[in-house]
Each structure stands twice: as structure tokens, then as C-alpha cells.
Design a protein around this motif. Structure first.
Motif, PDB file in Angstrom:
ATOM      1  N   PRO A 153       0.820  -1.224   0.000  1.00  0.00           N
ATOM      2  CA  PRO A 153       0.000   0.000   0.000  1.00  0.00           C
ATOM      3  C   PRO A 153       0.849   1.267   0.000  1.00  0.00           C
ATOM      4  CG  PRO A 153      -0.811  -1.571   1.617  1.00  0.00           C
ATOM      5  CD  PRO A 153       0.506  -2.105   1.147  1.00  0.00           C
ATOM      6  N   PRO A 154       0.660   2.173  -0.971  1.00  0.00           N
ATOM      7  CA  PRO A 154       1.390   3.450  -0.960  1.00  0.00           C
ATOM      8  C   PRO A 154       0.933   4.314   0.214  1.00  0.00           C
ATOM      9  CG  PRO A 154       0.420   2.995  -3.121  1.00  0.00           C
ATOM     10  CD  PRO A 154      -0.191   2.035  -2.160  1.00  0.00           C
ATOM     11  N   SER A 155       1.863   5.013   0.823  1.00  0.00           N
ATOM     12  CA  SER A 155       1.533   5.855   1.983  1.00  0.00           C
ATOM     13  C   SER A 155       2.311   7.154   1.896  1.00  0.00           C
ATOM     14  CB  SER A 155       1.856   5.136   3.297  1.00  0.00           C
ATOM     15  OG  SER A 155       3.238   4.821   3.366  1.00  0.00           O
ATOM     16  N   ARG A 156       1.682   8.227   2.375  1.00  0.00           N
ATOM     17  CA  ARG A 156       2.294   9.548   2.442  1.00  0.00           C
ATOM     18  C   ARG A 156       1.841  10.219   3.733  1.00  0.00           C
ATOM     19  NH1 ARG A 156       4.492   7.533  -1.201  1.00  0.00           N
ATOM     20  NH2 ARG A 156       5.042   8.372  -3.250  1.00  0.00           N
ATOM     21  N   THR A 157       2.384  11.395   4.010  1.00  0.00           N
ATOM     22  CA  THR A 157       1.995  12.187   5.167  1.00  0.00           C
ATOM     23  C   THR A 157       1.530  13.555   4.686  1.00  0.00           C
ATOM     24  OG1 THR A 157       3.608  11.044   6.573  1.00  0.00           O
ATOM     25  CG2 THR A 157       2.744  13.139   7.366  1.00  0.00           C
TER      26      THR A 157
ATOM     27  N   TRP B 264     -13.805   8.844   2.723  1.00  0.00           N
ATOM     28  CA  TRP B 264     -13.389   9.621   3.883  1.00  0.00           C
ATOM     29  C   TRP B 264     -13.007   8.709   5.042  1.00  0.00           C
ATOM     30  CZ3 TRP B 264     -12.657  14.602   2.874  1.00  0.00           C
ATOM     31  CH2 TRP B 264     -13.362  15.170   1.815  1.00  0.00           C
ATOM     32  N   GLU B 265     -12.049   9.203   5.817  1.00  0.00           N
ATOM     33  CA  GLU B 265     -11.591   8.496   7.009  1.00  0.00           C
ATOM     34  C   GLU B 265     -11.301   9.521   8.103  1.00  0.00           C
ATOM     35  OE1 GLU B 265      -7.893   5.643   8.522  1.00  0.00           O
ATOM     36  OE2 GLU B 265      -8.048   6.276   6.432  1.00  0.00           O
ATOM     37  N   GLU B 266     -11.831   9.278   9.293  1.00  0.00           N
ATOM     38  CA  GLU B 266     -11.631  10.198  10.411  1.00  0.00           C
ATOM     39  C   GLU B 266     -10.235  10.029  11.012  1.00  0.00           C
ATOM     40  OE1 GLU B 266     -14.592   9.878  13.387  1.00  0.00           O
ATOM     41  OE2 GLU B 266     -16.195  10.748  12.157  1.00  0.00           O
ATOM     42  N   GLN B 267      -9.577  11.178  11.258  1.00  0.00           N
ATOM     43  CA  GLN B 267      -8.276  11.190  11.914  1.00  0.00           C
ATOM     44  C   GLN B 267      -8.248  12.335  12.921  1.00  0.00           C
ATOM     45  OE1 GLN B 267      -4.737  10.855   9.613  1.00  0.00           O
ATOM     46  NE2 GLN B 267      -5.636   9.505   8.069  1.00  0.00           N
TER      47      GLN B 267
ATOM     48  N   GLN C  20     -11.441  14.991   8.565  1.00  0.00           N
ATOM     49  CA  GLN C  20     -11.859  13.989   7.599  1.00  0.00           C
ATOM     50  C   GLN C  20     -10.860  14.023   6.445  1.00  0.00           C
ATOM     51  OE1 GLN C  20     -14.489  11.874   7.808  1.00  0.00           O
ATOM     52  NE2 GLN C  20     -15.291  12.693   9.732  1.00  0.00           N
ATOM     53  N   VAL C  21     -10.139  12.913   6.264  1.00  0.00           N
ATOM     54  CA  VAL C  21      -9.156  12.801   5.183  1.00  0.00           C
ATOM     55  C   VAL C  21      -9.737  11.874   4.121  1.00  0.00           C
ATOM     56  CG1 VAL C  21      -6.811  12.138   4.551  1.00  0.00           C
ATOM     57  CG2 VAL C  21      -7.253  13.191   6.780  1.00  0.00           C
TER      58      VAL C  21
ATOM     59  N   ILE D  32       0.382  20.412  11.449  1.00  0.00           N
ATOM     60  CA  ILE D  32      -0.346  19.164  11.569  1.00  0.00           C
ATOM     61  C   ILE D  32       0.168  18.184  10.515  1.00  0.00           C
ATOM     62  CG2 ILE D  32      -2.612  18.076  11.337  1.00  0.00           C
ATOM     63  CD1 ILE D  32      -3.856  20.517  12.492  1.00  0.00           C
ATOM     64  N   ARG D  33       0.355  16.934  10.948  1.00  0.00           N
ATOM     65  CA  ARG D  33       0.803  15.862  10.064  1.00  0.00           C
ATOM     66  C   ARG D  33      -0.189  14.704  10.192  1.00  0.00           C
ATOM     67  NH1 ARG D  33       6.308  16.581   8.839  1.00  0.00           N
ATOM     68  NH2 ARG D  33       6.507  14.346   8.389  1.00  0.00           N
ATOM     69  N   LEU D  34      -0.801  14.354   9.077  1.00  0.00           N
ATOM     70  CA  LEU D  34      -1.815  13.295   9.056  1.00  0.00           C
ATOM     71  C   LEU D  34      -1.397  12.225   8.046  1.00  0.00           C
ATOM     72  CD1 LEU D  34      -5.021  15.526   8.997  1.00  0.00           C
ATOM     73  CD2 LEU D  34      -3.988  14.423  10.987  1.00  0.00           C
ATOM     74  N   PRO D  35      -1.356  10.949   8.471  1.00  0.00           N
ATOM     75  CA  PRO D  35      -0.974   9.878   7.536  1.00  0.00           C
ATOM     76  C   PRO D  35      -2.083   9.590   6.527  1.00  0.00           C
ATOM     77  CG  PRO D  35      -1.566   8.949   9.657  1.00  0.00           C
ATOM     78  CD  PRO D  35      -1.616  10.434   9.832  1.00  0.00           C
ATOM     79  N   VAL D  36      -1.675   9.255   5.323  1.00  0.00           N
ATOM     80  CA  VAL D  36      -2.604   8.898   4.245  1.00  0.00           C
ATOM     81  C   VAL D  36      -2.101   7.607   3.604  1.00  0.00           C
ATOM     82  CG1 VAL D  36      -3.732   9.635   2.120  1.00  0.00           C
ATOM     83  CG2 VAL D  36      -3.060  11.334   3.821  1.00  0.00           C
TER      84      VAL D  36
END
Length: 338
Positions: free
Chosen positions: A169-173, A204-207, A192-193, A221-225
């Protein structure tokens, strides 16, 4: 008399000079939308015209409920009649004009015609429309607490690794700076990301961000995706807070070529292994020849032409080592009768 003539001339010159400034001020105000009628019923249509948009830009026109030009569409596109929307492309001057069928949105009015860009930089505008016969309810009270706003451009940090090349799975911040422009403190805000692929709706996904923001304060703010395994193509990462989209960031994900290489190797190795196993089975069930030796299949020999054998002379006749020349059976002569 000459003085009276000069006054209209000066007024005309000033008007010509101020006209470009007025046009620049209008352009600086951003895109705008106007309707041919402020009220229409279901089954009718209104002509939507706009100006101040980017040239040659694709726009989407929707009739949305629970919305006002000042507060926007509170429920997002879920409050709009998406099935009856229309797309339009602006001309070289950033203007457009097109008819829009009137349909009842899924939520009560007040209603607006919401026009927003589909690609490129985000821009939108609203115009009030009264949908005849549709229910009208007051808007929910605007929260008096803190309100967050984006202070800097968002960006995605990180890069793909070897495992991503093989389908991980690709991931970014998602990194951004927000500020509290409200009158009260915001504690542990929930964002909501969303990630969307192409023209599909975002998922959407809650973070939740752990922290406290007082009035007038800002924070990084840093939120993982993260996307699904094997995802590739053009994606868009959206950030929403309080029912309003704060930022959108494009994300181009490369194709996992390691998976393709793996399947190519499988297509080459598996047939070769099956062939080897099949040849071993054929060799085991092959019938045996004389002496218990399996037939090895047809063989080819080179046959030389026959020639006359050389004559043997007595000197070339070999004798066995245990016989003397006199007692050699091969050299014994038969005596005649006496």
C-alpha cells in the motif's frame, strides 16, 4: 463656451481611464454566478451565466439545499441534486452561459446554484435560487467555538519503497499549517481525510489530531494517508473539517512494476517446471528393452562402404601363446593315406 465644452471631455477621459480599473477590481473579486430567474419550479430551467473564471476551465453546476452564499453548502455535495447537474467549459475570457434543469435537492432549502471547478485550482461561487414547492427549513446554528483555517499550502511528504514497487500500500503524510480564527479554544480536532481516484467520489476516514489551539494560535499538523494495495494512477487527497473542505492535494502513484515482473517470471518458470516433470514421467513409464534396458529411442549410424578384405599371409597369422607352431591346430596338415 469653451469651458463648458471642456468639462464633458474631461469627464469622458476620466471614465475611459477608470474603466480598466473597474474591470480589474471585478476580476480581483473572483468568479461570480448570475441566474436568469431567482425562482423556478421542478421541471423548469434557469440560465446560469458566470464571469471571472479561469479560461477554458471545466465547471460543474448543481442545485444544492441547506446552503447560502455566505456559508456555502453546509452538507457538501451530499446536499445537492447530483443526478441533474450540468458541466460547462468557460470561454477564452473566463465566462460561460448554460441552461440548468431545476430539480429538488435531497435536503430542504434555502437553496443555491453551486458552481465549482472540476480540475485545477479549487474555485466556486453560489447564487440564490428559490425552488418552488420545495420544503424550507432554517440553517443549523453556526458553531460559536473555534474555527480552523489553512495558513500555508498543503503538501504530501514521503516516497515509495521497494515493497511499494511490489504492490504494498502506498503511503504519504499530509503536512499543513492551520490557525484558529475563532473565539474559543479548539481541542483535539477531528479531521476527515479523503482519497479519490479520477472522477470518483472521495472515501473519507476520520483522523484526530492530538493538541490544543487557542484563539489566534497556529500549529503544524501531520496526518498519515494510505491507499489500497496495488493502487496506481492519479489520486486526490482532500482534508475536511466542520463539514467544509479545507485543502486538496494531487497525488500521482506509479504502477507497481514488480508485480508485473513477478507474473512474467511465473509464466516462464511454471511451464518449464511442468515440462521437466512431464519428461520425467514419460521416461519412467517408457517400456524396457532386452536385458532390462529401456529403449533410448531411434539411433542413427553411419555405414561405411564395404571393400575387399586384404589377403592374409602366413606371416600375418597370429598364434595363440600357449601353442607352439608345430602343435598349433590351425597350422596342422592332414597327411594322406600311406
Amino acid at each position: 463656451m469653451s469651458g463648458r465644452v471642456r468639462i464633458p471631455v474631461l469627464v469622458a477621459v476620466l471614465a475611459l481611464l477608470l474603466l480598466p480599473l473597474a474591470g480589474a477590481a471585478t476580476a480581483a473579486d473572483g468568479p461570480s454566478v448570475e441566474l436568469s430567474d431567482s425562482q423556478a419550479g421542478t421541471g423548469g430551467s434557469v440560465t446560469v451565466s458566470g464571469s471571472g473564471w479561469r479560461p477554458h476551465t471545466l465547471l460543474m453546476m448543481l442545485i444544492c439545499g441547506q446552503a447560502t452564499p455566505s456559508r456555502g453548502v453546509i452538507g457538501g455535495t451530499n446536499s445537492c441534486a447530483n443526478g441533474d447537474g450540468r458541466a460547462v467549459t468557460t470561454d477564452a475570457k473566463g465566462g460561460f452561459g448554460k441552461k440548468l434543469p431545476v430539480a429538488e435537492p435531497p435536503v430542504p432549502c434555502p437553496c443555491v446554484v453551486h458552481v465549482a471547478t472540476v480540475t485545477g485550482a479549487k474555485a466556486d461561487a453560489d447564487a440564490v435560487l428559490q425552488v418552488a414547492g420545495h420544503a424550507v427549513e432554517p440553517l443549523p446554528a453556526e458553531p460559536s467555538g473555534g474555527r480552523l483555517s489553512i495558513l500555508t499550502d498543503t503538501r504530501l511528504e514521503g516516497a515509495g519503497g521497494l515493497l511499494t514497487w511490489f504492490g504494498a500500500p502506498p503511503s504519504r503524510t499530509l503536512v499543513l499549517t492551520v490557525g484558529n480564527v475563532g473565539s474559543s479554544t479548539v481541542k483535539n480536532p477531528v479531521f476527515q481525510v479523503g482519497t479519490s481516484h479520477g472522477v470518483f467520489a472521495p472515501q473519507w476516514e476520520e483522523q484526530q489530531w492530538r493538541g490544543t489551539l487557542g484563539p489566534g494560535k497556529k500549529a503544524r499538523i501531520r496526518l498519515p494517508v494510505e491507499l489500497a494495495a496495488g493502487a496506481h494512477g492519479d489520486y486526490t487527497v482532500s482534508l475536511e473539517y466542520g463539514g467544509k473542505v479545507l485543502a486538496e492535494q494531487p497525488w500521482g502513484v506509479g504502477r507497481p512494476w514488480g508485480v508485473t515482473l513477478f507474473w512474467i517470471l511465473v509464466c516462464l518458470v511454471v511451464p518449464a517446471a511442468v515440462f521437466r516433470v512431464g519428461m520425467a514421467v514419460v521416461d519412467r513409464v517408457r517400456p524396457r528393452g532386452a536385458g532390462g534396458v529401456r529403449h533410448a529411442g531411434p539411433r542413427f549410424f553411419l555405414r561405411l562402404p564395404r571393400g575387399r578384405a586384404p589377403a592374409q599371409t602366413p606371416s600375418t597369422i597370429s598364434t595363440l601363446p600357449w601353442f607352439t607352431p608345430d602343435s598349433d591346430p590351425g597350422t596342422a596338415t592332414t597327411k594322406g593315406p600311406t
